[in-house]
Scaffold this active site. Structure first.
Site, PDB file in Angstrom:
ATOM      1  N   GLU A  13      28.108  13.089  -5.142  1.00  0.00           N
ATOM      2  CA  GLU A  13      29.455  12.757  -5.645  1.00  0.00           C
ATOM      3  C   GLU A  13      30.541  13.558  -4.924  1.00  0.00           C
ATOM      4  OE1 GLU A  13      28.334  11.195 -10.087  1.00  0.00           O
ATOM      5  OE2 GLU A  13      29.155  13.196  -9.960  1.00  0.00           O
TER       6      GLU A  13
ATOM      7  N   GLU B 207      22.097   6.896  -9.485  1.00  0.00           N
ATOM      8  CA  GLU B 207      22.245   7.441 -10.838  1.00  0.00           C
ATOM      9  C   GLU B 207      22.783   6.354 -11.737  1.00  0.00           C
ATOM     10  OE1 GLU B 207      24.384  11.073 -11.654  1.00  0.00           O
ATOM     11  OE2 GLU B 207      23.832  11.902  -9.719  1.00  0.00           O
TER      12      GLU B 207
HETATM   13  C1  BG6 Z   1      26.755  12.781 -12.392  1.00  0.00           C
HETATM   14  C2  BG6 Z   1      26.076  13.976 -11.751  1.00  0.00           C
HETATM   15  O1  BG6 Z   1      28.108  12.998 -12.361  1.00  0.00           O
HETATM   16  O2  BG6 Z   1      26.519  12.526 -13.728  1.00  0.00           O
HETATM   17  C3  BG6 Z   1      24.862  14.496 -12.501  1.00  0.00           C
HETATM   18  O3  BG6 Z   1      25.734  13.716 -10.418  1.00  0.00           O
HETATM   19  C4  BG6 Z   1      25.126  14.442 -13.986  1.00  0.00           C
HETATM   20  O4  BG6 Z   1      24.571  15.776 -12.027  1.00  0.00           O
HETATM   21  C5  BG6 Z   1      25.358  12.991 -14.385  1.00  0.00           C
HETATM   22  O5  BG6 Z   1      24.158  15.033 -14.765  1.00  0.00           O
HETATM   23  C6  BG6 Z   1      25.546  12.756 -15.867  1.00  0.00           C
HETATM   24  O6  BG6 Z   1      26.537  13.589 -16.357  1.00  0.00           O
HETATM   25  P1  BG6 Z   1      26.274  14.543 -17.596  1.00  0.00           P
HETATM   26  O7  BG6 Z   1      27.495  15.338 -17.727  1.00  0.00           O
HETATM   27  O8  BG6 Z   1      26.031  13.635 -18.750  1.00  0.00           O
HETATM   28  O9  BG6 Z   1      25.081  15.342 -17.258  1.00  0.00           O
END
Ligand code: BG6
Length: 469
Positions: free
Chosen positions: A170, A362
């Protein structure tokens, strides 16, 4: 629903959120070891023993068991990150830490045993703390050289074991959280546009350099950039909202355009001019940027709405960046608005723009899970909500492939095993197919339990997505 035969199904994690063992076997501290509250509060001065990331889910000692569980689900790919400070504890060390290198050798060998391809993020929000403290992270051009040494070391060491790489997680998060995205310790409100663009430039040059080196060391390597993918809709059809959305999108495209096209687009030059930024970019830098990526990867959790008069609407919550609420969408327990169709839309916009393969690295639902008092049909958590979320998103991925002709390489769901959240640094926000017994207060046995979604995802992979509806 149909998916290509070679579609890379899998899951994703990041070292700092799951490995633990924060100072074992010669590892140095990363910025995350000083961020006990995620992005909710500033960094701590000293290591806070309540920081859940210090122990994570102890994957460092459980990796064999965890990879076996991924294999049981049929993973073709496992996205993970190398903790930079496990290899170069301070970031600017002369020699790498052999113990750290050995750990990832073991992880990759274990993946190989099951035919799982690692997809490795070189820097996932875990800049070595020393680089943040001494150089203010990526504000310093010196970081390019330290990163070069690190990536050269791991590309060489893991040649033949790893074929898929991501240069920065990101990378566009620098606009929102300069500490997390670029290891910059100076508080955001004290940073000028000049500082942020310059740090971003250093990261972009480093990313292109990694792509170049990675290809030179092994021509089989596929190297991608990675951004926080956010679909932005105009809140209304008022042309003012449409223009505001267009402006917002430019910030989103800034990184993907440079990575995929190899130069600063004209709107980016204008943005900098308007903000009074004079970039220190050498001819060599600009030449380096021409090393474009093999694929574009991104995270996708939600969409947002943009309005020219945002104060008139309720503000949305979200992953590092937010807009105003969309009245047509439901939201997660953390207020992130759930929008499967926004994923199809985003896939189309990226593919129309670059005609290069896309990788969803993701996606998933962060939710509170309850452990059942006894096992039911082999599982311990009845997470139908997670199954629904992923089914609906994957249905849209299939449409993008089948109906729209988008080239999608694969899908790695976020936090395939429960881990510590990045934004809130807590355990109770769970994404996994595998439940880990650890709680927000740090208690727990680290025992792993399968969730209902574990069997569902196994079935998805086994049928190559045919059970998605
Ligand atoms: C993304 C990141 O922004 O979102 C991850 O690359 C992160 O590292 C994921 O864990 C989900 O966000 P969160 O805050 O729910 O863990």
């Amino acid at each position: 629903m149909k998916f290509p035969k070679e579609f890379l199904w899998g899951g994703a994690t990041a070292a700092n959120q799951c490995e633990g063992a924060w100072n074992e076997d010669g590892k140095g501290a990363s910025i995350q070891d000083y961020m006990p509250h995620g992005i909710m509060q500033g960094p701590s001065e000293v290591i806070d023993k309540h920081n859940l990331k210090l122990e994570g889910i102890d994957l460092y000692h459980h990796y064999k068991e965890d990879i076996a569980l991924f294999a049981e689900m049929g993973f073709k790919v496992y996205r993970m990150s190398i903790a930079w400070s496990r290899i170069f504890p301070n970031g600017d060390d002369e020699k790498p830490n052999e113990k750290g290198l050995e750990f990832y050798d073991n992880v990759f060998d274990e993946c190989k045993k099951y035919g799982i391809e690692p997809l490795v993020t070189l820097s996932h929000y875990e800049t070595p703390y020393h680089l943040a403290k001494k150089y203010d992270g990526w504000r310093s051009r010196d970081l390019i050289g330290f990163y070069e040494k690190y990536v050269r070391t791991v590309f060489t060491r893991y040649k033949g074991k790893v074929h898929y790489w991501i240069t920065f997680n990101e990378i566009n998060s620098i606009w929102h959280f300069p500490l997390m995205g670029a290891g910059i310790l100076t508080q955001k409100n004290l940073l000028k546009a000049q500082d942020l663009y310059q740090a971003a430039h250093h990261e972009l040059v480093a990313s292109a350099l990694a792509t170049k080196i990675g290809h030179e060391i092994d021509s089989e390597n596929k190297i991608g950039c990675m951004v926080l993918g956010l679909t932005s809709y105009p809140r209304t059809c008022n042309p003012d909202d449409v223009i505001a959305t267009m402006e917002e999108s430019k910030r989103g495209y800034f990184f993907t355009d440079i990575h995929m096209r190899g130069y600063y687009p004209s709107y980016a030059l204008k943005m900098m001019e308007k903000e009074g930024v004079v970039l220190d970019a050498t001819d060599e830098d600009l030449e380096m940027l021409k090393n474009t990526c093999d694929f574009l990867s991104f995270s996708y959790y939600m969409s947002k709405c943009i309005a020219s008069n945002p104060e008139q609407y309720e503000k949305g919550k979200g992953n590092l960046t937010t807009g105003v609420k969309n009245p047509y969408l439901q939201e997660s327990q953390w207020g992130w608005q759930i929008d499967p169709k926004g994923l199809r839309y985003l896939l189309n916009t990226y593919y129309d723009r670059y005609q290069k393969p896309l990788f969803i690295v993701e996606n998933g639902l962060g939710a509170k899970d309850t452990l059942l008092s006894e096992e039911k049909d082999g599982y311990w958590v009845e997470d139908d909500y997670r199954i629904q979320y992923m089914n609906d998103h994957l249905a849209q991925v299939s449409k993008a492939i089948e109906d729209d002709g988008v080239e999608v390489m694969g899908y790695t769901s976020w936090g395939c095993i429960d881990l510590i959240s990045a934004s809130t640094a807590e355990m109770k926000k769970r994404y996994g197919f595998i439940y880990v017994d650890r709680n927000n207060d740090g208690t727990g046995t680290f025992k792993r339990y399968k969730k209902k979604s574990f069997y569902w995802y196994k079935n998805v992979i086994e049928t190559n997505g045919k059970i998605i509806s």
